[in-house]
Enzyme design. Sequence first.
Site: not given
Length: 391
Positions: A109, A197
């Site tokens: 991530y 993101e």
Amino acid sequence: MNLHEHQAKEILGRYGVPSPAGSLVSRADAAAAAAKSLGGSSWAVKAQIHAGLRHDAGGVRLVSGTEAAATAASELLGKRLVTPQTGPSGKLVRSVYIEQAVGAARELYLAILIDRSQGRVAFLASRTGGSDIEQRAQAEPGSLRHLAVDGDHGFDLQAAAGLAADLGLEGRAASQAVEIMAALYKAFLELDASLIEINPLALTHEGSLTALDVKMVLDDNALFRHKDLAALRDVEELDPTELEAQRFALNYVHLDGNIGVMVNGAGLALATLDLLKQRGGAPADFMDIRPEASRDQVAEGFRLLLRNQDIDAILVNVYGGGILRCDTVAEGIAAACRSEGLRVPLIVRAAGTNGELARKTLMAQGVAFTPASSIGAAVASAVEAAGREAA
């Protein structure tokens, strides 16, 4: 402004952020040809909506064979996809992104955003990506790495290399991670983004990194500097009332409560919503009247509240000062009530410049309202009125 996945990947590709080859289609009969042109034998067929957790809701299908790609596209297009972020009504899938499937040895991530606690741009990263990243971050706060960027010195290659090492990356993958972070930082600043993101950022079996999914949010207030990006706005994805509010320069967000709210100033609006929730009320919206708003803009904003059939009471909390005076707000409210009618209790707290004149204006124009001398009293009256109406 939210971007679709395919838009975000195309933009980040210009900055050197890698992602699998993909093609956007809006018709099921074009899906097989798109998959064939991309090459390979397996693909991901992804619903393009402005909401996360698509995979868990069946909005991302991994398929083998071009006919399977066409079938998956047919099953998604024209359907409403319901995720925890869409609400119960879901969002209509108007297009799907067909992308070469990538085998991942690991999923990480990586995000860049504004850390308001430090007043800096910051990276967030985790050794494991996936749709449950938020829950895992809450359960294990240490699993989420944080790297703030010093605005005076800019992007720090050494610090970025340290973050890559924290993610367990080595060799070429670690170097590539630093390159991706540098690209994200450059894109974040140049595009006036508020969030980029990548989840997941895949480490392939060949040892390279690629962005499997990207979410990008741009600052609406900076779009005047980016006409090309403003053109990417998908108005079909917007709440119709929010779109109408934008036409009149109103900051409006639809919520699920039954108390309509009109406030001047974003900070005061957030405080008002917090107080309503504290008191047990449920705001139906966030509406911030800008300081330069005209009477007609206020009227249009108030009409949006009056047309919402889920509202059982309306709270107006305004503080006159600077450009916007309380009587301007009152004139706009009165104009809206004349055209739409007032069917629910109205509570008004008007303080500051021309607060008393605002109350006299509403009374003179026959608007039925309950005056409040403080925010606390206004909130209490609104919650009581909404509960009484809803009962």
